[in-house]
Design a protein around this motif. Structure first.
Motif: not given
Length: 78
Positions: A14-16, A23-28, A42-43
């Motif tokens: 989450a920090v990186l 966004t989470q979607k972009e990373v995914a 992240e959790k």
């Protein structure tokens, strides 16, 4: 005498991700996984495969040890 090792895997995803402004979607999408997978990692509710861990580290331009930390709790069983 044997030792039992138990530990917890923590991550800085989450920090990186925030540092990159992603966004989470972009990373995914960059990793080819679902957004829910990123949320769960992240959790600390999902432990990624070793391959995915290395892919995450490469995505962020980090060493895998800079993304993930494994804290061990060593117990002795006699």
């Amino acid at each position: 005498m044997s030792q039992k090792y138990s530990g917890v895997l923590h991550n800085r995803i989450a920090v990186l991700r925030a540092e990159k402004g992603w966004t989470q979607k972009e990373v995914a999408d960059r990793l080819g996984v679902s957004r829910q997978t990123v949320i769960s990692m992240e959790k600390n509710k999902y432990t990624p495969s070793l391959i995915l861990a290395f892919e995450l580290a490469e995505l962020f331009g980090k060493n895998v040890n800079e993304v993930f930390q494994y804290d061990t709790n060593k117990e002795r069983n006699d």
